[in-house]
Design a protein around this motif. Structure first.
Motif, PDB file in Angstrom:
ATOM      1  N   LEU A  26       0.827  -1.206   0.000  1.00  0.00           N
ATOM      2  CA  LEU A  26       0.000   0.000   0.000  1.00  0.00           C
ATOM      3  C   LEU A  26       0.864   1.260   0.000  1.00  0.00           C
ATOM      4  CD1 LEU A  26      -2.863   1.128   0.076  1.00  0.00           C
ATOM      5  CD2 LEU A  26      -2.783   1.003   2.576  1.00  0.00           C
ATOM      6  N   SER A  29       2.408   1.659  -3.404  1.00  0.00           N
ATOM      7  CA  SER A  29       1.406   1.942  -4.428  1.00  0.00           C
ATOM      8  C   SER A  29       0.942   3.389  -4.389  1.00  0.00           C
ATOM      9  CB  SER A  29       0.201   1.011  -4.257  1.00  0.00           C
ATOM     10  OG  SER A  29       0.574  -0.337  -4.409  1.00  0.00           O
ATOM     11  N   VAL A  30       0.691   3.907  -3.188  1.00  0.00           N
ATOM     12  CA  VAL A  30       0.245   5.296  -3.067  1.00  0.00           C
ATOM     13  C   VAL A  30       1.343   6.243  -3.540  1.00  0.00           C
ATOM     14  CG1 VAL A  30      -0.480   7.106  -1.461  1.00  0.00           C
ATOM     15  CG2 VAL A  30      -1.407   4.803  -1.236  1.00  0.00           C
ATOM     16  N   ALA A  33       1.436   6.116  -7.252  1.00  0.00           N
ATOM     17  CA  ALA A  33       0.289   6.845  -7.809  1.00  0.00           C
ATOM     18  C   ALA A  33       0.546   8.348  -7.799  1.00  0.00           C
ATOM     19  CB  ALA A  33      -0.977   6.519  -7.014  1.00  0.00           C
ATOM     20  N   GLY A 170      -0.094   1.416  -9.118  1.00  0.00           N
ATOM     21  CA  GLY A 170      -0.279   2.804  -8.696  1.00  0.00           C
ATOM     22  C   GLY A 170       0.153   3.782  -9.767  1.00  0.00           C
ATOM     23  N   LEU A 208      -3.044  13.313  -1.738  1.00  0.00           N
ATOM     24  CA  LEU A 208      -2.237  12.102  -1.868  1.00  0.00           C
ATOM     25  C   LEU A 208      -1.019  12.143  -0.956  1.00  0.00           C
ATOM     26  CD1 LEU A 208      -2.333  11.415  -5.723  1.00  0.00           C
ATOM     27  CD2 LEU A 208      -3.291   9.987  -3.920  1.00  0.00           C
ATOM     28  N   ILE A 211      -2.096  11.122   2.614  1.00  0.00           N
ATOM     29  CA  ILE A 211      -2.365   9.684   2.710  1.00  0.00           C
ATOM     30  C   ILE A 211      -1.063   8.891   2.690  1.00  0.00           C
ATOM     31  CG2 ILE A 211      -3.439   7.723   1.537  1.00  0.00           C
ATOM     32  CD1 ILE A 211      -5.560   9.713   0.499  1.00  0.00           C
ATOM     33  N   ALA A 212      -0.158   9.230   1.766  1.00  0.00           N
ATOM     34  CA  ALA A 212       1.091   8.487   1.622  1.00  0.00           C
ATOM     35  C   ALA A 212       1.960   8.597   2.872  1.00  0.00           C
ATOM     36  CB  ALA A 212       1.853   8.991   0.399  1.00  0.00           C
TER      37      ALA A 212
END
Length: 471
Positions: A26, A29-30, A33, A170, A208, A211-212
């Motif tokens: 995760l 992936s973030v 992205a 991502g 983003l 979150i990351a």
């Protein structure tokens, strides 16, 4: 190798390891992205609007070339970021670097969204744009290398290709989001877009980032680096190790990246600009095609990664380079015809399949090529120097080719053919790395035949894998 296999078997039934593997996937992936949202967003903006916003006095053609020049500047900054943060990552660990790089990269993208334009502050507008693009490049220079290394070091040996490929989904998600944004911007009144609406996609990066960083703060250090510290094998100067011990590996890695990274940049930026400004397609057609291609990549990348576990990294990589080489001439000819029904599927397939088959195999291959003492910096140098040579200057070279050859499509197709040929050659001279022991401090190029023969057989099916774990 037997030691790593037994350790891998224990990991597969360890709930804590499974939780950390999910968290690493995760976190990577973030970050991927965000990086490729930034990458695609800036590339599309360079192709479609930055020339008019920041270089209004240059005119349409020269303004677009100037926009692509700022795009290239970010790529020239990436190797420096890779060297700086890669060195830290090999000396102090992967986790802290990944938090720093995502913050630097995301903050720079967000600040682009508040920049005054050329009409507002003149020459200072492009200067500030270049400064932020450099900072963006410094962060991005180690971000993807760190995510690549982290996932390869966390992943189960027999399924490393598949798990290492998952974070690169991502990349496609970030590309899809950026492409969809510009698809909708193409439907809005152009004056509204130029006045203020173009800023919103850049400002959205802050979501983003938050979150990351939250996810990465909860991440544990990679097992390979923990073992490196435990065995007191951490290099005092990883940069020196990479250039004295790994230069042949770096050359091969750069060769592998020429078609993948160059093709990605060409189709995401140059092709979009070509079909919009030369072929006179609607502005939304290119971004929509890239979004569809990225959606195809969501499936192609993990499939290619899984196939590389079964058949080998270089064999799958070679197939991707051949696909891109074979498609190059017919693809550009079909796009030059100007039909929406040709442009969208052709651009989507060339980007979604050819580029991403190579990317899926690359995810595990690059970390496996390098020894543990200088893996982060080795992957970073390989990725970022190739990003300059292949991806960063590709749109600019393409724009110059269009000027030199009166907007003809065939030099662009020839450019793709050359890049694909280089990578095809690289897959032949690069050693197979599937299931290599990542605790080894030597590079794959130094492996003996006994080292190769001691690796596990290709991965079993998902059902067999689960059955083995239960046993």
């Amino acid at each position: 190798m037997a030691l790593e296999n037994s350790r891998d078997d224990r990991r597969s039934s360890d709930p804590e390891y499974a939780a950390n593997l999910r968290r690493a996937t995760l976190a990577s992936s973030v970050g991927s992205a965000l990086e490729y949202y930034d990458f695609a967003l800036y590339g599309l903006a360079s192709a479609l609007i930055f020339g008019e916003l920041f270089f209004p006095a240059l005119g349409a053609g020269a303004g677009t070339a100037a926009g692509f020049a700022t795009y290239a500047v970010g790529f020239f900054a990436r190797p420096f970021g890779g060297v700086i943060f890669g060195t830290i990552g090999d000396k102090l660990g992967r986790k802290g670097v990944l938090i720093a790089t995502i913050g630097l990269m995301g903050a720079s993208t967000t600040l682009i969204g508040v920049l005054p334009t050329g009409e507002q502050i003149g020459i200072w507008a492009p200067i500030l744009l270049v400064v932020l693009r450099i900072l963006q490049g410094l962060g991005a220079g180690a971000e993807q290398a760190g995510a690549t290394v982290l996932m390869a070091e966390y992943a189960p040996v027999r399924r490393r290709g598949y798990f290492s490929a998952l974070p690169f989904v991502g990349i496609m998600i970030g590309t899809i989001i950026a492409s969809i944004v510009f698809f909708f911007l193409g439907l809005v009144d152009r004056q509204i877009v130029h006045d203020w609406l173009w800023r919103l996609p850049f400002l959205a990066s802050i979501l983003l980032i938050a979150i990351a960083i939250f996810i990465r703060l909860r991440l544990r250090e990679s097992p390979a680096f923990i073992n490196l510290e435990k065995n007191e094998q951490v290099a005092r100067n990883p940069l020196a190790v990479s250039f004295t011990k790994s230069w042949r590996t770096i050359v091969r890695g750069i060769g592998l990246r020429m078609a993948e990274n160059g093709g990605s940049a060409i189709y995401q930026t140059l092709a979009v600009s070509y079909v919009t400004k030369i072929v006179a397609a609607e502005e939304w057609e290119g971004p929509l095609a890239i979004a569809i291609g990225a959606a195809i990549g969501v499936f192609v990348i993990p499939i290619a990664g899984a196939l590389s576990d079964r058949f080998g990294r270089m064999r799958v990589y070679r197939i991707g380079s051949i696909i891109q080489l074979v498609l190059a001439i017919p693809a550009w000819w079909l796009m030059s015809l100007g039909s929406m029904w040709l442009i969208i599927p052709v651009l989507a397939i060339t980007y979604g399949v050819g580029v991403n088959v190579m990317l899926g195999a690359q995810c595990a291959a690059l970390p496996e090529l390098f020894g543990n003492r200088a893996r982060y910096i080795g992957v970073a140098i390989t990725r970022e120097f190739s990003a300059v040579i292949a991806g960063g200057i590709a749109p600019l070279i393409g724009a110059l080719l269009l000027v030199a050859f009166s907007n003809s499509w065939w030099p662009l197709a020839g450019y793709v053919v050359v890049l694909s040929g280089i990578t095809l050659w690289a897959t032949i001279v690069t050693p197979e790395t599937r299931a290599r022991d990542l605790d080894l401090v030597t590079d794959a190029i130094d492996d003996s035949y006994d080292d190769l023969s001691s690796r596990p057989l290709p991965t079993v099916s998902r059902r067999q894998f689960k059955a083995q774990n239960r046993a």
